[in-house]
Design an enzyme around this catalytic site. Structure first.
Site, mmCIF file in Angstrom:
data_model
loop_
_atom_site.group_PDB
_atom_site.id
_atom_site.type_symbol
_atom_site.label_atom_id
_atom_site.label_comp_id
_atom_site.label_asym_id
_atom_site.label_seq_id
_atom_site.Cartn_x
_atom_site.Cartn_y
_atom_site.Cartn_z
ATOM 1 N N ASN A 41 0.531 18.527 -10.393
ATOM 2 C CA ASN A 41 -0.319 17.377 -11.158
ATOM 3 C C ASN A 41 -0.042 17.146 -12.803
ATOM 4 O OD1 ASN A 41 -1.009 20.631 -11.235
ATOM 5 N ND2 ASN A 41 -2.709 20.408 -11.938
ATOM 6 N N GLU A 43 -1.324 16.842 -16.010
ATOM 7 C CA GLU A 43 -2.956 16.150 -16.793
ATOM 8 C C GLU A 43 -2.326 15.086 -18.334
ATOM 9 O OE1 GLU A 43 -4.942 20.133 -16.863
ATOM 10 O OE2 GLU A 43 -5.170 19.418 -14.978
ATOM 11 N N CYS A 52 -3.044 13.666 -9.603
ATOM 12 C CA CYS A 52 -3.330 15.320 -8.834
ATOM 13 C C CYS A 52 -1.688 15.671 -7.720
ATOM 14 C CB CYS A 52 -3.877 14.398 -7.321
ATOM 15 S SG CYS A 52 -5.470 14.827 -8.249
ATOM 16 N N GLU A 54 -0.691 15.424 -5.025
ATOM 17 C CA GLU A 54 -0.428 14.674 -4.204
ATOM 18 C C GLU A 54 0.347 13.537 -3.985
ATOM 19 O OE1 GLU A 54 -3.089 16.617 -4.211
ATOM 20 O OE2 GLU A 54 -4.375 17.859 -2.991
ATOM 21 N N CYS A 85 -8.900 16.682 -3.326
ATOM 22 C CA CYS A 85 -9.703 16.077 -3.611
ATOM 23 C C CYS A 85 -10.287 15.263 -2.484
ATOM 24 C CB CYS A 85 -9.301 15.558 -5.686
ATOM 25 S SG CYS A 85 -8.241 14.463 -5.109
ATOM 26 N N CYS A 88 -7.792 12.309 -3.408
ATOM 27 C CA CYS A 88 -6.348 12.278 -2.217
ATOM 28 C C CYS A 88 -6.359 12.670 -1.213
ATOM 29 C CB CYS A 88 -5.587 13.768 -2.932
ATOM 30 S SG CYS A 88 -5.102 13.990 -4.765
HETATM 31 N N1 THU Z 1 -5.428 18.938 -8.496
HETATM 32 C C1 THU Z 1 -4.664 18.780 -7.826
HETATM 33 O O1 THU Z 1 -3.324 18.150 -8.117
HETATM 34 N N2 THU Z 1 -4.457 18.200 -5.741
HETATM 35 C C2 THU Z 1 -5.835 18.681 -5.733
HETATM 36 O O2 THU Z 1 -5.895 18.751 -4.091
HETATM 37 C C3 THU Z 1 -6.656 19.404 -6.185
HETATM 38 C C4 THU Z 1 -6.630 19.087 -8.057
HETATM 39 C C5 THU Z 1 -5.663 19.330 -9.534
HETATM 40 C C6 THU Z 1 -6.240 18.032 -10.205
HETATM 41 C C7 THU Z 1 -6.694 18.682 -12.012
HETATM 42 O O3 THU Z 1 -5.556 18.756 -12.767
HETATM 43 C C8 THU Z 1 -6.787 20.034 -11.847
HETATM 44 O O4 THU Z 1 -5.832 20.545 -9.745
HETATM 45 C C9 THU Z 1 -7.597 20.768 -11.835
HETATM 46 O O5 THU Z 1 -8.162 19.477 -11.054
#
Ligand code: THU
Length: 131
Positions: A41, A43, A52, A54, A85, A88
């Site tokens: 991920n 941000e 994310c 994925e 999520c 994803c």
């Molecule tokens: N996140 C992912 O990268 N993948 C997931 O399956 C769930 C959430 C990340 C997004 C964000 O940067 C952090 O987790 C908190 O939501």
């Protein structure tokens, strides 16, 4: 049963850029060729612009010239395996059949085994665009 996707997913997770949530996620997917693609991920100070793990792994697969995935592994440092999520789930379903195995894992070693169809029943896909 631990997939050989665990190590690359755990490794790329360490490179996650998550200064806001502090929640690092790693993903590894296996393309139909057998090659492994990873993503973490990333941000952003403008929160909705974050991506994310994925999504990163899928982008790497497509950039390498593959458009079919046959296995996925997602790992986080949470107490229980974190479900992908909704966005994803849709992104994974674009490139994988419903029976594709997906492992959700924690860095502590817990694994939950599921499939794309279980994660996203009744998925909208390209077939619906045909009319
Ligand atoms: N996140 C992912 O990268 N993948 C997931 O399956 C769930 C959430 C990340 C997004 C964000 O940067 C952090 O987790 C908190 O939501």
């Amino acid at each position: 049963m631990s997939s050989d996707l665990r190590q690359p997913a755990a490794s790329v997770r360490e490179r996650a850029y998550a200064p806001y949530s502090k929640f690092k996620v790693g993903a590894a997917i296996r393309g139909a060729s057998g090659a492994i693609y990873t993503g973490c991920n990333v941000e952003n100070a403008a929160y909705p612009e974050g991506t994310c793990a994925e999504a990163g792994a899928i982008a790497a697969m497509v950039a390498a010239g593959e458009t079919a995935l046959i296995e996925a592994y997602v790992i986080a440092g949470s107490a229980v395996p974190v479900p992908p999520c909704g966005g994803c789930r849709q992104k994974l379903a674009e490139f994988g059949k419903g029976d594709v195995p997906v492992t959700l894992a924690t860095t502590a070693g817990t694994e939950q085994h599921t499939t794309l169809a279980e994660l996203l029943p009744g998925a909208f896909d390209a077939a619906f665009l045909e009319g």
